[in-house]
Design an enzyme around this catalytic site. Structure first.
Site, PDB file in Angstrom:
ATOM      1  N   ASP A 179      -4.865  -7.282   5.837  1.00 58.92           N
ATOM      2  CA  ASP A 179      -6.119  -6.592   5.545  1.00 58.92           C
ATOM      3  C   ASP A 179      -7.219  -7.629   5.292  1.00 58.92           C
ATOM      4  O   ASP A 179      -8.315  -7.571   5.855  1.00 58.92           O
ATOM      5  CB  ASP A 179      -5.895  -5.723   4.289  1.00 58.92           C
ATOM      6  CG  ASP A 179      -6.942  -4.650   4.129  1.00 58.92           C
ATOM      7  OD1 ASP A 179      -7.834  -4.553   4.989  1.00 58.92           O
ATOM      8  OD2 ASP A 179      -6.874  -3.910   3.127  1.00 58.92           O
ATOM      9  N   TYR A 216       0.821  -1.217   0.000  1.00 54.71           N
ATOM     10  CA  TYR A 216       0.000   0.000   0.000  1.00 54.71           C
ATOM     11  C   TYR A 216       0.855   1.267   0.000  1.00 54.71           C
ATOM     12  O   TYR A 216       0.346   2.371  -0.171  1.00 54.71           O
ATOM     13  CB  TYR A 216      -0.946   0.025   1.203  1.00 54.71           C
ATOM     14  CG  TYR A 216      -2.023  -1.053   1.170  1.00 54.71           C
ATOM     15  CD1 TYR A 216      -2.424  -1.628  -0.028  1.00 54.71           C
ATOM     16  CD2 TYR A 216      -2.627  -1.490   2.335  1.00 54.71           C
ATOM     17  CE1 TYR A 216      -3.401  -2.608  -0.061  1.00 54.71           C
ATOM     18  CE2 TYR A 216      -3.611  -2.477   2.308  1.00 54.71           C
ATOM     19  CZ  TYR A 216      -3.988  -3.029   1.108  1.00 54.71           C
ATOM     20  OH  TYR A 216      -4.956  -3.996   1.070  1.00 54.71           O
ATOM     21  N   ASP A 257      -2.314 -17.943   1.601  1.00 51.33           N
ATOM     22  CA  ASP A 257      -3.531 -18.518   1.003  1.00 51.33           C
ATOM     23  C   ASP A 257      -3.965 -19.765   1.772  1.00 51.33           C
ATOM     24  O   ASP A 257      -5.155 -19.956   2.053  1.00 51.33           O
ATOM     25  CB  ASP A 257      -3.331 -18.821  -0.492  1.00 51.33           C
ATOM     26  CG  ASP A 257      -2.059 -19.596  -0.788  1.00 51.33           C
ATOM     27  OD1 ASP A 257      -1.165 -19.648   0.084  1.00 51.33           O
ATOM     28  OD2 ASP A 257      -1.954 -20.165  -1.893  1.00 51.33           O
ATOM     29  N   LYS A 294       3.912 -15.236   1.479  1.00 53.81           N
ATOM     30  CA  LYS A 294       3.925 -16.083   0.284  1.00 53.81           C
ATOM     31  C   LYS A 294       5.384 -16.280  -0.128  1.00 53.81           C
ATOM     32  O   LYS A 294       5.802 -15.833  -1.200  1.00 53.81           O
ATOM     33  CB  LYS A 294       3.108 -15.426  -0.843  1.00 53.81           C
ATOM     34  CG  LYS A 294       1.617 -15.376  -0.573  1.00 53.81           C
ATOM     35  CD  LYS A 294       0.911 -16.680  -0.910  1.00 53.81           C
ATOM     36  CE  LYS A 294       0.844 -16.886  -2.409  1.00 53.81           C
ATOM     37  NZ  LYS A 294       0.267 -18.217  -2.724  1.00 53.81           N
ATOM     38  N   ASP A 311     -10.126  -9.229   8.317  1.00 57.93           N
ATOM     39  CA  ASP A 311     -11.571  -9.100   8.068  1.00 57.93           C
ATOM     40  C   ASP A 311     -12.228 -10.476   8.093  1.00 57.93           C
ATOM     41  O   ASP A 311     -13.300 -10.656   8.664  1.00 57.93           O
ATOM     42  CB  ASP A 311     -11.836  -8.444   6.711  1.00 57.93           C
ATOM     43  CG  ASP A 311     -11.990  -6.942   6.843  1.00 57.93           C
ATOM     44  OD1 ASP A 311     -11.545  -6.397   7.871  1.00 57.93           O
ATOM     45  OD2 ASP A 311     -12.551  -6.312   5.928  1.00 57.93           O
TER      46      ASP A 311
END
Ligand code: NAD
Length: 367
Positions: A248, A142, A224, A192, A252
């Site tokens: 992020d 980001y 993942d 990852k 959630d």
């Protein structure tokens, strides 16, 4: 010795309503547990803009840098949608996070017994769940450069860059290990590393930091696979640490394993101050809920649990934080529900202040 200091920033919409209930709990701790705080209150968001023409006055920013912890309600509302981007209410919150350099965002996923039926997962998968996701908040994709939309040949290309320095990984990993030491001493790091160099570095640095915390059982998982495991059997985790982007998504996902927005607290922590406490901002995950503001319908539990996090992570009062969490569990077990938690037929919702009073009564009963 002086009392620990708290800056309260109720903000806009339901912010002041839910914060009023937190104040009852702070007062209770002062009167009944000898745990007194020096509390100051100030403006942030739209209300600060109304008074000062800025969503965060410099004096408020300076105060936030000095106190032991900041407790924030929520900011924003339709009245401010027309404002220029630079003075929108959310800019006040972003400035706090940036200038306090709050790099570790803590999002718990905790399932209260009485609400286990609320989850979209099977009850036995979520009952008793208590995990914490630590998301790196100030770096990663980001923020990395280069970024932008560029012309390349006869088409455009959108670019963002995942970038992490060793020190950025080191400091958030340390926050996560410290948390794990205060909890179940288990930490899972997610990246990852199979396809991203930043993931390889992440894994190396977290492993290195882990040598300073031999009591913590460290594991690594691809992010993942982590998402899959979080929905399959979330109770295998205690603390999870991950980067900004994966955090992020995963925070959630994990938070919603356990139900309503009105129940979700959060903390953002920065570097330790001179007194050893981390810079800290505690706030509910929800926004200012303009659709229900001023009607006494807001659920104060997310904000109350944010204060419980402050007790645990800023003030080393894990036992008193548990007392608050048990009081919340007890009122829910009694069947008390604010309107956002209604599901069962025939249950009448309680108001924001009735919920706060009931939690204080349970605290009283815990003595
Ligand atoms: P929101 O979280 O305010 O509301 C979403 C929905 O959840 C609404 O229906 C609301 O009534 C409900 N809800 C939220 N909190 C609740 C609570 N404690 N009890 C009961 N119901 C609750 O999100 P939104 O509607 O997208 O945004 C409203 C405003 O809040 C916007 O101005 C937005 O920018 C701002 N916002 C602020 C923050 C923050 O301060 N951290 C976070 C998100 C949104």
């Amino acid at each position: 010795m002086s009392n620990p200091s708290l800056l309260i920033l109720p903000g806009d919409g339901i912010g002041p309503e839910v914060m009023a209930e937190v104040s009852k709990i702070i007062d209770w701790f002062g009167a009944k547990r000898g745990l007194k705080f020096d509390v100051s209150e100030d403006l942030v968001g739209g209300c600060a803009y109304d008074k000062h023409g800025t969503p965060l006055h410099d004096d408020t920013m300076a105060k936030a840098q000095e106190v032991d912890a900041v407790l924030l309600g929520a900011v924003g509302g339709p009245k401010y949608d027309v404002l220029d981007f630079s003075v929108k209410p959310e800019r006040g919150l972003l400035r706090l996070r940036k200038e306090m350099d709050l790099y570790a965002n803590l999002r718990p996923a905790q399932c209260f017994d009485a609400l286990a039926d609320f989850s979209s997962l099977k009850k036995d998968v979520v009952a008793g769940l208590d995990i914490m996701i630590v998301r790196e908040l100030t770096s990663g994709v980001y923020f990395g450069e280069p970024r932008g939309i560029f012309e390349e040949g006869n088409e455009r290309v959108g670019i963002n860059t995942q970038r992490y320095t060793e020190s950025e990984i080191d400091r958030v990993a340390r926050s996560a290990f410290e948390l794990a030491m205060k909890r179940g001493k288990k930490l899972c790091s997610m990246e990852k590393a199979n396809v991203m160099e930043s993931g390889i570095l992440w894994r190396e640095v977290v492993t290195e930091v882990g040598k300073d915390y031999p009591e913590v059982e460290l594991s690594h998982m691809y992010a993942d696979a982590g998402a899959m495991q979080l929905t399959r059997w979330p109770k295998q985790f205690d603390v999870i640490v991950t980067d900004n982007l994966f955090g992020d998504l995963l925070s959630d996902l994990a938070a919603m394993l356990t139900g309503s927005l009105g129940m979700l607290p959060s903390a953002s922590l920065g570097a330790p101050m001179e007194n050893g406490r981390p810079k800290a901002l505690y706030e509910p995950v929800h926004g200012s809920a303009p659709d229900i503001a001023g009607q006494g319908k807001a659920n104060p539990i997310a904000c109350i649990l944010s204060f419980a996090m402050a007790l645990r992570y800023s003030f080393d009062k894990g036992d008193e934080a548990a007392r608050v969490e048990e009081a919340v569990n007890a009122v829910l077990a009694d069947g008390l529900r604010t309107a956002d938690l209604l599901g069962e037929e025939g249950v009448q919702p309680v108001s924001t202040s009735e919920m706060g009073d009931a939690i204080v009564a349970k605290l009283e009963a815990s003595l």
